[in-house]
Scaffold this motif. Structure first.
Motif, PDB file in Angstrom:
ATOM      1  N   LYS A 257     -45.761   2.460  -4.025  1.00 57.96           N
ATOM      2  CA  LYS A 257     -46.297   1.252  -4.675  1.00 57.96           C
ATOM      3  C   LYS A 257     -46.085   0.020  -3.800  1.00 57.96           C
ATOM      4  O   LYS A 257     -46.779  -0.976  -3.933  1.00 57.96           O
ATOM      5  N   ASN A 258     -45.087   0.084  -2.914  1.00 61.74           N
ATOM      6  CA  ASN A 258     -44.835  -1.026  -1.977  1.00 61.74           C
ATOM      7  C   ASN A 258     -45.558  -0.803  -0.646  1.00 61.74           C
ATOM      8  O   ASN A 258     -45.086  -1.249   0.404  1.00 61.74           O
ATOM      9  N   ASP A 259     -46.661  -0.082  -0.713  1.00 63.61           N
ATOM     10  CA  ASP A 259     -47.523   0.163   0.465  1.00 63.61           C
ATOM     11  C   ASP A 259     -46.894   1.011   1.561  1.00 63.61           C
ATOM     12  O   ASP A 259     -47.331   0.979   2.708  1.00 63.61           O
ATOM     13  N   LYS A 260     -45.865   1.750   1.220  1.00 62.46           N
ATOM     14  CA  LYS A 260     -45.308   2.704   2.195  1.00 62.46           C
ATOM     15  C   LYS A 260     -45.999   4.034   1.898  1.00 62.46           C
ATOM     16  O   LYS A 260     -45.542   4.817   1.050  1.00 62.46           O
ATOM     17  N   ASN A 261     -47.138   4.254   2.544  1.00 64.14           N
ATOM     18  CA  ASN A 261     -47.934   5.424   2.163  1.00 64.14           C
ATOM     19  C   ASN A 261     -47.863   6.585   3.157  1.00 64.14           C
ATOM     20  O   ASN A 261     -48.637   7.532   3.082  1.00 64.14           O
ATOM     21  N   ILE A 262     -46.932   6.494   4.110  1.00 68.24           N
ATOM     22  CA  ILE A 262     -46.672   7.628   5.005  1.00 68.24           C
ATOM     23  C   ILE A 262     -45.181   7.960   4.930  1.00 68.24           C
ATOM     24  O   ILE A 262     -44.332   7.087   5.142  1.00 68.24           O
ATOM     25  N   GLU A 263     -44.899   9.216   4.615  1.00 69.23           N
ATOM     26  CA  GLU A 263     -43.500   9.650   4.582  1.00 69.23           C
ATOM     27  C   GLU A 263     -43.257  10.596   5.751  1.00 69.23           C
ATOM     28  O   GLU A 263     -43.988  11.577   5.936  1.00 69.23           O
ATOM     29  N   ILE A 264     -42.229  10.280   6.525  1.00 71.32           N
ATOM     30  CA  ILE A 264     -41.886  11.136   7.671  1.00 71.32           C
ATOM     31  C   ILE A 264     -40.620  11.909   7.327  1.00 71.32           C
ATOM     32  O   ILE A 264     -39.570  11.310   7.072  1.00 71.32           O
TER      33      ILE A 264
END
Ligand code: PA5
Length: 432
Positions: A257-264
């Motif tokens: 929701k805080n625009d962190k749309n890539i998880e590594i």
């Protein structure tokens, strides 16, 4: 008792923000558990560590023993959820060079996960004159890549051993009654194992899908299931405050929701490379739909700090990292003092390699968090069966919860059909 510990201090998300999801989580938890015994829902994996078919489990162990005795190579034919889980567990729990003479069992070669003629020919070359068995794994029994590979290697086996002996070396893992593979298995009399109806491909590693190839390597599948059961019991708690598995699902959604749309997914242990591949499929296929979802990707550190580190530190700020930290190495090595110290490395003399690896991890987390990449750390006690069984369950459950929070169905994959339709049309299959 737990083999996993969640540390979210580096995400900069306070517990109060997580607990805002308390009621929503309770609702999802109840929904999943109420429907878990409904055969029409894909929720069989939720109670699998308790309810798995014990007779089938014994049959898996018996088949594995036979393969270990009569085969130098096991060909594992499958794609996506039908091979990634097995490979993830095998590589995290066996010698890094298992397939290069350091294994305590047959070589495991994976085919049917691509359509490359180079790869296929190299596999044939690799088998050479060695004795072989095949485990062909496909829930639908109709997937193109494994079906073609099976066609090739069934013929290979029949010409090597004759039809009767080949039949004794082919093990099929598929639906209990439907699909071309099931029909073939019945007609030919191959030993068949069942993928339960209510367990989807990417949630199926703790069924025969994963367990047969895993057992062939000598990994203790009883201990694996014990670990999964410990996680099943632990993460039954519907109270978000005490359920770290649910907290991980919530953290991902807050970051999204805080625009962190890539998880590594980050590891510091090369043995975990395929674990990341399994995790990528689990989360990508479960959440990436309806134009939503976190894009899951992975890196192997410290290796990839010298390739992807720059981007993570200073590129677009739409990333967050989940670090899989293995707390205790299976074996360590102490770095020696060097009199000349020409490489200037005496500052690590007397330290163990694991200690240095951990400092690299701590330093990287600090750097990336400073560079506005929030970090979540998942601690795993050790690379051993119980811990890996627990971790599998942890990720499956958090994935289901996370998908539900996102508002998608985490158990379907309608998008996968699109390329197949085009490919069939281009290949001239009737009806396309
Ligand atoms: O998770 C899934 O359902 C998929 O990734 C499947 O595992 C994959 O497409 C292979 O399908 P099948 O086992 O039917 O050959």
């Amino acid at each position: 008792m737990s083999y996993i510990k969640l540390d979210y201090q580096y995400s900069n998300i306070p517990i109060e923000d997580i607990l805002e999801y308390k009621e929503e989580i309770k609702k999802i938890h109840n929904e999943l558990h109420e429907k878990s015994q409904d055969e029409r829902e894909f929720l069989g994996w939720l109670t699998l560590p308790t309810t798995y078919d014990k007779k089938e489990f014994e049959r898996i162990k018996k088949a594995a023993q036979k393969i270990r005795k009569d085969s130098e190579v096991l060909l594992c034919i499958g794609i996506g959820g039908s091979y990634l889980g097995a490979r993830a567990i095998i590589e995290s729990l066996t010698h890094t060079f298992y397939n290069y003479g350091k294994g305590n069992g047959p070589q495991i070669l994976y085919v049917g996960n691509n359509l490359s003629p180079n790869y296929m020919n190299d596999i044939i070359d690799m088998i050479g004159e060695k004795s072989v068995s095949i485990n062909v794994i496909s829930k639908s029994g109709t997937t193109t890549e494994p079906a073609i590979a099976f066609r090739i290697f069934r013929e290979f086996l029949e010409s090597k051993y004759g039809i009767d002996e080949a039949r004794k070396r082919i093990y099929v893992t598929t639906d209990k009654e439907k699909g071309a593979l099931k029909t073939l298995a019945t007609e030919e009399g191959y030993e068949a194992f069942v993928i339960p109806d209510n367990v989807g491909g990417r949630y199926s590693v703790l069924t025969a899908v994963g367990l047969l190839p895993i057992a062939v390597t000598g990994i203790d599948i009883d201990r694996l299931m014990i670990g999964a059961k410990i996680a099943e019991d632990k993460y039954k708690d519907d109270n978000l405050k005490y359920n770290e598995c649910y907290q991980y699902a919530v953290l991902r959604n807050i970051l999204y929701k805080n625009d962190k749309n890539i998880e590594i997914l980050v590891n510091y242990e090369p043995k975990m490379h395929y674990f990341t591949e399994w995790w990528k499929q689990l989360y990508g296929e479960s959440e990436g739909k309806e134009k939503k979802g976190i894009f899951p990707t992975g890196v192997d550190f410290t290796t990839d700090l010298h390739s992807m580190g720059q981007y993570i530190q200073q590129g677009r700020r739409n990333l967050f990292e989940t670090v899989l930290a293995v707390d205790n190495p299976n074996i360590d090595i102490t770095i020696k003092q060097d009199e000349d110290n020409l490489d200037g490395m005496n500052f690590v003399a007397g330290k163990t390699l694991d200690y240095v690896n951990k400092k690299a991890m701590e330093g990287t987390i600090e750097a990336h968090v400073t560079g506005e990449v929030p970090n979540i750390v998942i601690h795993l006690e050790k690379l051993e069966e119980e811990a890996i069984g627990s971790l599998i369950y942890f990720f499956e459950l958090s994935c289901a919860i996370s998908g539900k929070l996102l508002g998608v169905n985490p158990f379907n994959q309608p998008g996968v059909e699109e390329y197949k339709k085009n490919m069939f049309r281009l290949l001239g299959k009737s009806g396309y």
